[in-house]
Scaffold this motif. Sequence first.
Motif, short mmCIF file in Angstrom:
data_model
loop_
_atom_site.label_atom_id
_atom_site.label_comp_id
_atom_site.label_asym_id
_atom_site.label_seq_id
_atom_site.Cartn_x
_atom_site.Cartn_y
_atom_site.Cartn_z
N GLN A 149 -7.48 4.34 -5.68
CA GLN A 149 -8.58 5.27 -5.43
C GLN A 149 -8.02 6.67 -5.49
O GLN A 149 -6.97 6.95 -4.88
CB GLN A 149 -9.19 5.03 -4.03
N ASP A 192 0.87 -1.18 0.00
CA ASP A 192 0.00 0.00 0.00
C ASP A 192 0.91 1.23 0.00
O ASP A 192 1.63 1.48 0.97
CB ASP A 192 -0.93 -0.01 1.21
N TYR A 221 -2.71 -3.05 -10.04
CA TYR A 221 -2.61 -1.79 -9.30
C TYR A 221 -4.03 -1.29 -9.10
O TYR A 221 -4.75 -1.02 -10.08
CB TYR A 221 -1.77 -0.79 -10.11
N LEU A 222 -4.43 -1.18 -7.84
CA LEU A 222 -5.78 -0.74 -7.47
C LEU A 222 -5.66 0.66 -6.86
O LEU A 222 -5.03 0.82 -5.82
CB LEU A 222 -6.37 -1.73 -6.46
N THR A 238 -1.69 -1.08 -3.94
CA THR A 238 -2.86 -0.22 -3.76
C THR A 238 -2.37 1.19 -3.43
O THR A 238 -1.29 1.37 -2.86
CB THR A 238 -3.74 -0.71 -2.60
N SER A 239 -3.17 2.18 -3.81
CA SER A 239 -2.97 3.51 -3.21
C SER A 239 -4.35 4.14 -3.08
O SER A 239 -5.14 4.16 -4.02
CB SER A 239 -2.01 4.39 -4.02
N PHE A 240 -4.62 4.56 -1.86
CA PHE A 240 -5.93 5.11 -1.53
C PHE A 240 -5.77 6.60 -1.31
O PHE A 240 -5.18 7.03 -0.31
CB PHE A 240 -6.49 4.41 -0.28
N TRP A 295 -12.22 4.88 -8.97
CA TRP A 295 -11.39 3.70 -8.71
C TRP A 295 -10.85 3.19 -10.04
O TRP A 295 -11.63 2.99 -10.99
CB TRP A 295 -12.23 2.60 -8.04
#
Length: 363
Positions: free
Chosen positions: A283, A186, A280-281, A252-254, A357
Motif C-alpha cells: 500500500q 511486514d 509482495y503486497l 507486505t509494506s503499508f 495497492w
Amino acid sequence: MSQPAYLTGHTYDPDRAQAFLERAAAILDAGAVAVMLSIGHRTGLLATLSRLPPSTSMEIAQAAGLSERYVREWLAVLVTGGIITYDAQHGTYLLPAEHAACLVPDAPLGNLAVYAQHVALMGQVQDQIVERFRTGEGMRYEDYPCFHHVMAEDSGQTVVAQLFGQILPLAPGLVARLERGITVLDAGCGRGEALMALARRYPESRFTGYDLCADAIEDARRAARKAGLHNLRFEARDLTHFDEQERYDLITSFDAIHDQRSPADLVRRLYRALGPGGIYLVQDIGGSAHLENNLNFPNATLLYAISCVHCTPVSLGQGGDGLGTMWGWETAGAMLNDAGFAEVQRHVLPHDPMNVWFVCRKP
Ligand SMILES: C[S@@+](CC[C@H](N)C(=O)[O-])C[C@H]1O[C@@H](n2cnc3c(N)ncnc32)[C@H](O)[C@@H]1O
C-alpha cells in the motif's frame, strides 16, 4: 485603484483579489477547525457528543470528564466552523448524526478526525521545519511527537479495518496459503497492528515485523505479548541494508516505501527476500508523480503538506532520496517492475481513495 508597486508588469483585477481574500480567510478558519477536530478526537469530545442529545457545555464536559471552560471554548469553534449546531434559546449543542458519520471512532464513513491529527502534528514541528528550509537537512522519526500513535490510528482505518474483507482478496489464493501456513514479513511495520491481526487469524503462518523505530517496535512487542501471540516477532531493524534471501512467501509494506532512504533499492532487496512464487503486497500513496494530475486527487493538499513536513524530511534525514509522499504511483509501478516482479497489478479500494495497492508476484 492605482496598481501596487509589487505588481508592475501584471494586470490587477480588484474583484478577483477580493474573492481570493475571502477564500484565504476561509482557509484560516478551516485550518483552525482541523486542529480542533484533532483535539476533539484526542480528548474523546467528538465521541462523547455523538452519544448525547442536545446538551449544555456543562453536561458535555461532565460526560467527557473534562474542564467546562475549555470545552465551551472548543464548542464555539466547532459551532462557528459548521461542525456542531447551537440552540441559543436552551444553550445546548448537538453534533448532528450526519456529521458524526465521518468524525467519530467506527463511524460508517471512516473517521476523518484521525487524519486531522496530521494537521496538528505539523504545527508541533513547525520551528524545526522552518530551520530545515534554510539548511536543507532532514528530520528523524523521533522528532515527531506521537507519530507512531497517529500512524497506527491512520492505518487502523485504511489497512486493518479492511484487511480480510478487501485487501487480502486482491491476491487470489493468498488466504488459502496463509491458512495452510507461510512465512510473512511486514517491512516498516510501525506498531505492527496489521501483522498482529494477521497472526491472530492465521495461527499456522509465521510473521516478522521490522521497523527502524525502536519505540514503535517496543509498543508492538508489548501488544503482541498482551494478546498472547506466539507466531510473530518484531525487531527494530534499519532496512537500508536488508539482506535476507528467499526467506518469505509474502512481504507486505503499508505506507512504508516512499519515505525510505532509497525506495528503489529497498524494493530490490525485498524482491530478493521473497521465495519463488512469493507475493509482495504494497500500500502506498496513490497520487500521481505529476503535480498537474493531482489537482483533483483526494486530499492532495493535505498529502503534499504531510510530505513537506514529514515524508520528505525523514527520507532526507536517512541520507535518502526524499521522493516525498506524492512520489506517484507511476514511480512505484516502475520500481516494482525494475526490481523483477513478473506481474504487478494496481488497485484502488473504495474505502481508501488516497492510496494505491500493488499486488506483485515473483516468478
Ligand atoms: C508511514 S509509517 C507506516 C507504518 C506502518 N506500516 C503503518 O501502516 O502504520 C512508515 C514506517 O516506515 C518505517 N521506516 C522508515 N525508514 C525505515 C528504515 N530505513 N528501515 C525500517 N523501517 C523504516 C518508519 O519507522 C515508519 O514506521
